[in-house]
Design a protein around this motif. Structure first.
Motif, PDB file in Angstrom:
ATOM      1  N   PHE A 179       2.374   1.713  -3.440  1.00 34.25           N
ATOM      2  CA  PHE A 179       1.329   2.165  -4.360  1.00 34.25           C
ATOM      3  C   PHE A 179       1.034   3.652  -4.133  1.00 34.25           C
ATOM      4  O   PHE A 179       0.852   4.406  -5.091  1.00 34.25           O
ATOM      5  CB  PHE A 179       0.070   1.319  -4.174  1.00 34.25           C
ATOM      6  N   ALA A 180       1.022   4.078  -2.883  1.00 36.43           N
ATOM      7  CA  ALA A 180       0.789   5.496  -2.568  1.00 36.43           C
ATOM      8  C   ALA A 180       1.904   6.363  -3.131  1.00 36.43           C
ATOM      9  O   ALA A 180       1.644   7.456  -3.663  1.00 36.43           O
ATOM     10  CB  ALA A 180       0.674   5.692  -1.059  1.00 36.43           C
ATOM     11  N   SER A 199       0.823  -1.210   0.000  1.00 34.03           N
ATOM     12  CA  SER A 199       0.000   0.000   0.000  1.00 34.03           C
ATOM     13  C   SER A 199       0.854   1.257   0.000  1.00 34.03           C
ATOM     14  O   SER A 199       0.548   2.228  -0.695  1.00 34.03           O
ATOM     15  CB  SER A 199      -0.939   0.007   1.210  1.00 34.03           C
ATOM     16  N   TRP A 215      -7.492   7.222  -5.127  1.00 38.30           N
ATOM     17  CA  TRP A 215      -6.477   6.179  -4.997  1.00 38.30           C
ATOM     18  C   TRP A 215      -5.708   6.306  -3.684  1.00 38.30           C
ATOM     19  O   TRP A 215      -5.338   5.293  -3.081  1.00 38.30           O
ATOM     20  CB  TRP A 215      -5.527   6.195  -6.189  1.00 38.30           C
ATOM     21  N   CYS A 253      -5.082   3.552  -0.733  1.00 41.59           N
ATOM     22  CA  CYS A 253      -3.768   3.263  -0.143  1.00 41.59           C
ATOM     23  C   CYS A 253      -3.792   3.409   1.378  1.00 41.59           C
ATOM     24  O   CYS A 253      -3.265   2.550   2.093  1.00 41.59           O
ATOM     25  CB  CYS A 253      -2.710   4.195  -0.725  1.00 41.59           C
TER      26      CYS A 253
END
Length: 124
Positions: free
Chosen positions: A18-19, A15, A39, A43
């Motif tokens: 991805f952030a 996560s 998004w 995250c």
């Protein structure tokens, strides 16, 4: 360290990565503010929900699933909701573009008519 703890750490790290990727896309202006917020909330949910893996296990057992399968199912549903929302946005943009193309054609036709009229008036 137990398998659950390792699993929770893995979820948090994925996560977080991805952030970071979303933040880079946002800084390059490749992603609009609305989608960046969406998004990033996904995250943050992953980061803060990773310690709650211990709570998912009893729910997964009740549903006769593994914790991984339950999280995959939740993730799949989340992605499906995001895809539907993106489809709605794309459809709206497509309608706006079609309207813009029609208006542009009408303006071009009007301009051509007025240019022909001016040309006709100047030849007199």
């Amino acid at each position: 360290m137990s398998n659950r703890a390792v699993f929770a750490i893995e979820i948090a790290l994925v996560s977080l990565c991805f952030a970071i990727h979303i933040a880079r896309l946002s800084r390059k202006k490749s992603l609009s503010f609305k989608y960046t917020i969406g998004w990033m909330s996904v995250c943050l949910f992953g980061i803060f929900a990773s310690p709650l893996v211990f709570l998912i296990t009893p729910l997964a057992k009740t549903l006769r699933l593994t914790p991984t399968a339950l999280l995959v199912a939740i993730s799949t549903i989340s992605v499906a909701v995001i895809l539907v929302q993106l489809s709605v946005s794309i459809s709206g943009n497509q309608r706006k573009m079609e309207t813009l193309v029609r208006e542009n054609a009408l303006l071009r036709e009007s301009l051509d008519i007025s240019m022909k009229a001016k040309k006709f008036d100047s030849t007199k």
